[in-house]
Design a protein around this motif. Structure first.
Motif, mmCIF file in Angstrom:
data_model
loop_
_atom_site.group_PDB
_atom_site.id
_atom_site.type_symbol
_atom_site.label_atom_id
_atom_site.label_comp_id
_atom_site.label_asym_id
_atom_site.label_seq_id
_atom_site.Cartn_x
_atom_site.Cartn_y
_atom_site.Cartn_z
ATOM 1 N N LEU A 152 1.077 -1.159 -0.082
ATOM 2 C CA LEU A 152 -0.063 -0.281 -0.015
ATOM 3 C C LEU A 152 0.960 1.353 0.010
ATOM 4 O O LEU A 152 1.642 1.568 0.858
ATOM 5 N N ASP A 153 0.692 2.040 -1.271
ATOM 6 C CA ASP A 153 1.688 3.220 -1.101
ATOM 7 C C ASP A 153 0.857 4.450 -0.825
ATOM 8 O O ASP A 153 -0.183 4.684 -1.318
ATOM 9 N N VAL A 154 1.755 5.261 -0.075
ATOM 10 C CA VAL A 154 0.999 6.476 0.132
ATOM 11 C C VAL A 154 1.821 7.774 -0.345
ATOM 12 O O VAL A 154 3.224 7.625 0.020
ATOM 13 N N TRP A 155 1.518 8.554 -1.018
ATOM 14 C CA TRP A 155 2.277 9.860 -1.633
ATOM 15 C C TRP A 155 1.472 10.965 -1.679
ATOM 16 O O TRP A 155 0.270 11.175 -1.233
ATOM 17 N N GLY A 156 2.019 12.086 -2.155
ATOM 18 C CA GLY A 156 1.485 13.307 -2.201
ATOM 19 C C GLY A 156 2.002 14.197 -1.164
ATOM 20 O O GLY A 156 3.093 14.451 -0.954
ATOM 21 N N ALA A 157 0.941 14.970 -0.822
ATOM 22 C CA ALA A 157 1.260 16.004 0.142
ATOM 23 C C ALA A 157 1.564 15.535 1.514
ATOM 24 O O ALA A 157 0.669 15.908 2.585
ATOM 25 N N VAL A 158 2.640 14.838 1.561
ATOM 26 C CA VAL A 158 2.952 14.198 2.833
ATOM 27 C C VAL A 158 4.381 14.386 3.482
ATOM 28 O O VAL A 158 5.143 14.522 2.249
ATOM 29 N N ASP A 159 4.900 14.557 4.591
ATOM 30 C CA ASP A 159 6.066 14.392 4.814
ATOM 31 C C ASP A 159 6.946 13.018 4.562
ATOM 32 O O ASP A 159 7.968 13.110 4.009
ATOM 33 N N ASP A 160 6.021 12.074 4.958
ATOM 34 C CA ASP A 160 6.691 10.746 4.990
ATOM 35 C C ASP A 160 6.049 9.815 3.828
ATOM 36 O O ASP A 160 4.851 9.389 4.136
ATOM 37 N N GLU A 161 6.440 9.800 2.545
ATOM 38 C CA GLU A 161 5.956 8.723 1.678
ATOM 39 C C GLU A 161 6.001 7.256 2.194
ATOM 40 O O GLU A 161 6.882 6.652 2.658
ATOM 41 N N LEU A 162 4.717 6.510 2.252
ATOM 42 C CA LEU A 162 4.877 5.218 2.759
ATOM 43 C C LEU A 162 4.856 4.132 1.553
ATOM 44 O O LEU A 162 4.018 4.206 0.366
ATOM 45 N N SER A 163 5.195 2.791 1.891
ATOM 46 C CA SER A 163 5.221 1.790 1.113
ATOM 47 C C SER A 163 5.035 0.637 2.115
ATOM 48 O O SER A 163 6.023 0.041 2.501
ATOM 49 N N LEU A 164 3.777 0.263 2.475
ATOM 50 C CA LEU A 164 3.666 -0.641 3.720
ATOM 51 C C LEU A 164 3.049 -2.170 3.113
ATOM 52 O O LEU A 164 2.241 -2.093 2.308
ATOM 53 N N SER A 165 3.924 -3.219 3.505
ATOM 54 C CA SER A 165 3.275 -4.524 3.237
ATOM 55 C C SER A 165 1.815 -4.616 4.034
ATOM 56 O O SER A 165 1.605 -3.969 4.935
ATOM 57 N N LEU A 166 1.091 -5.889 3.618
ATOM 58 C CA LEU A 166 0.129 -5.992 4.440
ATOM 59 C C LEU A 166 0.334 -6.255 6.145
ATOM 60 O O LEU A 166 -0.332 -5.784 6.860
ATOM 61 N N ASP A 167 1.479 -7.122 6.032
ATOM 62 C CA ASP A 167 1.968 -7.376 7.469
ATOM 63 C C ASP A 167 2.404 -5.845 8.387
ATOM 64 O O ASP A 167 2.004 -5.821 9.464
ATOM 65 N N GLU A 168 2.777 -5.153 7.607
ATOM 66 C CA GLU A 168 3.235 -3.812 8.184
ATOM 67 C C GLU A 168 2.038 -3.082 8.410
ATOM 68 O O GLU A 168 1.929 -2.396 9.676
ATOM 69 N N LEU A 169 1.153 -3.006 7.715
ATOM 70 C CA LEU A 169 -0.263 -2.467 7.726
ATOM 71 C C LEU A 169 -0.761 -2.770 9.055
ATOM 72 O O LEU A 169 -1.265 -1.915 9.916
ATOM 73 N N LYS A 170 -0.882 -4.136 9.096
ATOM 74 C CA LYS A 170 -1.601 -4.881 10.307
ATOM 75 C C LYS A 170 -0.873 -4.451 11.597
ATOM 76 O O LYS A 170 -1.546 -4.762 12.529
ATOM 77 N N GLN A 171 0.455 -4.115 11.524
ATOM 78 C CA GLN A 171 1.164 -3.615 13.055
ATOM 79 C C GLN A 171 0.607 -2.106 13.358
ATOM 80 O O GLN A 171 0.817 -2.021 14.608
ATOM 81 N N LEU A 172 0.010 -1.651 12.476
ATOM 82 C CA LEU A 172 -0.565 -0.147 13.066
ATOM 83 C C LEU A 172 -1.661 -0.319 13.956
ATOM 84 O O LEU A 172 -2.286 -1.593 13.934
ATOM 85 N N GLU A 173 -2.052 0.410 14.622
ATOM 86 C CA GLU A 173 -3.113 0.371 15.379
ATOM 87 C C GLU A 173 -4.629 0.175 14.732
ATOM 88 O O GLU A 173 -4.988 1.054 14.001
ATOM 89 N N SER A 174 -5.035 -1.042 14.719
ATOM 90 C CA SER A 174 -6.180 -1.673 14.118
ATOM 91 C C SER A 174 -7.409 -1.655 15.013
ATOM 92 O O SER A 174 -7.076 -1.637 16.267
ATOM 93 N N GLU A 175 -8.675 -1.631 14.350
ATOM 94 C CA GLU A 175 -9.606 -2.268 15.072
ATOM 95 C C GLU A 175 -10.860 -2.583 14.330
ATOM 96 O O GLU A 175 -10.789 -2.788 13.182
ATOM 97 N N ARG A 176 -11.687 -3.178 15.228
ATOM 98 C CA ARG A 176 -12.973 -3.883 14.768
ATOM 99 C C ARG A 176 -14.154 -2.947 14.673
ATOM 100 O O ARG A 176 -14.416 -2.564 15.648
ATOM 101 N N GLN A 177 -14.890 -2.850 13.549
ATOM 102 C CA GLN A 177 -16.127 -2.009 13.704
ATOM 103 C C GLN A 177 -17.532 -2.739 13.089
ATOM 104 O O GLN A 177 -17.300 -3.544 12.052
ATOM 105 N N ARG A 178 -18.499 -2.296 13.798
ATOM 106 C CA ARG A 178 -19.578 -2.835 12.808
ATOM 107 C C ARG A 178 -20.315 -1.560 12.246
ATOM 108 O O ARG A 178 -20.385 -0.410 12.871
#
Ligand SMILES: Nc1nc2c(c(=O)[nH]1)N[C@H]1C(S)=C(S)[C@@H](COP(=O)(O)O)O[C@H]1N2
Ligand SMILES: [Mo]
Length: 195
Positions: free
Chosen positions: A43-69
């Motif tokens: 998952l790539d994040v770019w544009g008007a940001v300080d830090d462009e990101l390129s995250l694998s699914l595993d890396e993304l899952k390490q961010l603070e996640s939650e379950r929602q209804r």
């Protein structure tokens, strides 16, 4: 689990937006075939940001996640109540990237060539999830697996399936359906379907 099925109170009187009918199954709606997403895709994040990101699914899952209804409203007229999604709230991702003060808009990109856009303020909400699970299972391919966006406060075309990128913009750009006459803001309780 965070239950956001009451968010309609911010926008309208009824949980079911006007002109919608409730369905108990979960239809698949895509502009074309389900693409095959490479296992090593990021998952790539770019544009008007300080830090462009390129995250694998595993890396993304390490961010603070939650379950929602959440509820899910398709602009073609069906709504599915009580979908359970697991993912990272969009504000968490935006914070990680360090979004610039002059960013006002977001363009989501997908592996099937789809794109969809929203004002940044409509994305910086806890219920906008970058999601990898539906109803406790890995997100099925037809529903956007491995990774999609969900936007329970908007018609569901705002939620890019097979998400590949998030672009922060200082000038608005239009997505796939938005270029074809669909609403940029897409509030279901105001029936913002077409421009
Ligand atoms: N990449 C991508 N995302 C997409 C679409 C698409 O064609 N491609 N269709 C949108 C539309 S119009 C809707 S209603 C929802 C449908 O999600 P579902 O197939 O999981 O019901 O996905 C949205 N996200
Ligand atoms: Mo849709």
């Amino acid at each position: 689990m965070r239950d956001v099925t009451g968010l309609y109170e911010e926008f309208g009187d009824e949980r079911l937006p006007p002109g919608q009918r409730e369905t108990s199954h979960f239809p698949v709606l895509s502009k074309g075939e389900t693409p095959s997403v490479p296992a090593d895709s990021t998952l790539d994040v770019w544009g008007a940001v300080d830090d462009e990101l390129s995250l694998s699914l595993d890396e993304l899952k390490q961010l603070e996640s939650e379950r929602q209804r959440q509820d899910f409203h398709c602009v073609t007229g069906w709504s599915r109540f009580d979908c359970v999604f697991d993912g990272v709230p969009f504000p968490t991702l935006a914070e990680r990237a360090g979004v610039h003060d002059d960013a006002v808009h977001v363009l989501f990109h997908a592996h099937d060539g789809y794109a969809t856009d929203l004002p940044l303020s409509d994305c910086l909400r806890e219920e906008v999830l970058v999601a990898w699970e539906l109803d406790g299972e890995s997100l099925p391919g037809d529903h956007g697996g491995p990774l999609r966006v969900v936007t329970p406060h908007k018609y569901a075309y705002k939620g890019a399936k097979w998400l590949s990128g998030v672009e922060f913009l200082i000038d608005a750009e239009r997505g796939y359906w938005e270029k074809r006459g669909y609403s940029t803001t897409a509030n279901p309780w105001n029936e913002e379907r077409y421009v």
